[in-house]
Design a protein around this motif. Structure first.
Motif, PDB file in Angstrom:
ATOM      1  N   ASP A 277       1.047  -2.271   2.811  1.00  0.00           N
ATOM      2  CA  ASP A 277       1.629  -1.023   2.304  1.00  0.00           C
ATOM      3  C   ASP A 277       2.457  -1.277   1.048  1.00  0.00           C
ATOM      4  N   THR A 278       3.180  -2.384   1.024  1.00  0.00           N
ATOM      5  CA  THR A 278       4.004  -2.720  -0.138  1.00  0.00           C
ATOM      6  C   THR A 278       3.143  -2.965  -1.373  1.00  0.00           C
ATOM      7  N   ALA A 281       1.820   0.385  -2.602  1.00  0.00           N
ATOM      8  CA  ALA A 281       2.880   1.187  -3.219  1.00  0.00           C
ATOM      9  C   ALA A 281       3.284   0.643  -4.582  1.00  0.00           C
TER      10      ALA A 281
END
Length: 335
Positions: A277-278, A281
């Motif tokens: 997810d990082t 993003a």
């Protein structure tokens, strides 16, 4: 090809050099892990900056009949992992000597200097095995074909991991990205530039546990295996076409979709999901777990302009370390 028994090994008297050396490198699976065992294709990426070097020579201690494999892990590794690796590599030395027809040679010392962190899905065991096989072949002045080298490395991989697909044994010696299916490997056509950022979660992956978890799920739900393999196969084919056509955003989307498939199968972890997810993003085109699962590493496809920010945020999110592997196209390796 099955390695010959001792009776089939070369009969000529062996000649020994003073020292033999061999090397190999790490790899990362782009798509297709687990499904490749069931006949689906897998895409693999060499990581040339993470290497293993093995040295083999006559031991000064000739009173012991056992081979001694001295492992030096330059990356952090638990004592248990080093002990397990030394045991399996010791068996490999014996098998390689039998193949080369030199079981009656003096006792050997084999020193393995490995910069690939073990248990991270980066091919540490296969790379160590390949480096040792090549070192022994050079020590005894023997030429080995790529197929012969693969067979010995694959034998060691089956001991270490159970039923191994063979992709690691091929990829740790590959000079370029490759597609592996049914025991055959071919170089991939690369039509786009980019950068893969590989992030170590800090957690040791558990390939055998992951394989058993998946097998249990397949037995529990009729049709689950066929659906998993079908989806993985389709994503790998789409990614292969995107890579050849120079469509990095499509390739990235395939990576992320493949992660969702593996996550839904229970093969990811909270920490891995956080890193995926990082990366997304921070601007990555796609990201996923790579390797057996239940720990290990994340791989993210990133444009050069976003690489610094992606790397910074992965470390802030808990990545133990990162590596950058360039993707260059149009590739001179393309077919």
């Amino acid at each position: 090809m099955t390695p010959p028994t001792l009776g089939q090994a070369p009969s000529q008297q062996h000649r020994m050099r003073a020292i033999g050396a061999g090397s190999a490198h790490a790899k990362a699976i782009l798509l297709g892990e687990h499904a490749v065992v069931y006949g689906a294709p897998a895409l693999a990426l060499p990581i040339p900056q993470l290497t293993v070097v093995a040295s083999a020579g006559r031991s000064p201690d000739s009173t012991d009949d056992q081979d001694d494999v001295l492992s030096t892990m330059t990356a952090s590794a638990s004592r248990q992992l080093v002990t397990e690796a030394s045991g399996s590599l010791g068996r490999l030395v014996t098998e390689a000597k039998a193949y080369l027809g030199v079981l009656d040679s003096p006792r050997l010392d084999v020193i393995v200097d490995c910069a690939i962190p073990p248990g991270r899905g980066l091919g540490s065991s296969a790379a160590c095995a390949r480096a040792i096989v090549l070192a022994l072949a050079e020590l005894f002045d023997r030429r080995m074909s790529e197929g012969e080298t693969f067979d010995l490395v694959q034998t060691a991989e089956n001991v270490a991991h159970g039923r191994a697909s063979g992709v690691d044994a091929r990829a740790v010696g590959a000079p370029a990205p490759l597609v592996f299916q049914g025991g055959e490997a071919h170089e991939l056509a690369v039509g786009c530039d980019g950068l893969f950022i590989i992030a170590d979660s800090g957690d040791v992956g558990r390939t055998k546990d992951a394989v058993e978890l998946l097998r249990t799920e397949f037995l529990r739900r009729p049709g689950a295996r066929e659906e998993f393999v079908r989806r993985a196969w389709n994503l790998t084919d789409e990614a292969r076409r995107a890579l050849a056509a120079g469509r990095p955003r499509k390739l990235g989307a395939c990576l992320t979709d493949n992660h969702e498939l593996l996550r839904a199968a229970g093969l990811s972890t909270d920490r891995i999901d956080t890193l995926v997810d990082t990366a997304l993003a921070a601007g990555s085109l796609g990201a996923k777990i790579t390797g057996g699962g239940l720990g290990g590493c994340v791989i993210a496809l990133t444009e050069m302009g976003q690489a610094r920010e992606v790397t910074r945020r992965l470390h802030a999110a808990g990545a133990a370390r990162t590596w950058a592997v360039p993707l260059k196209g149009p590739s001179r390796h393309a077919r």
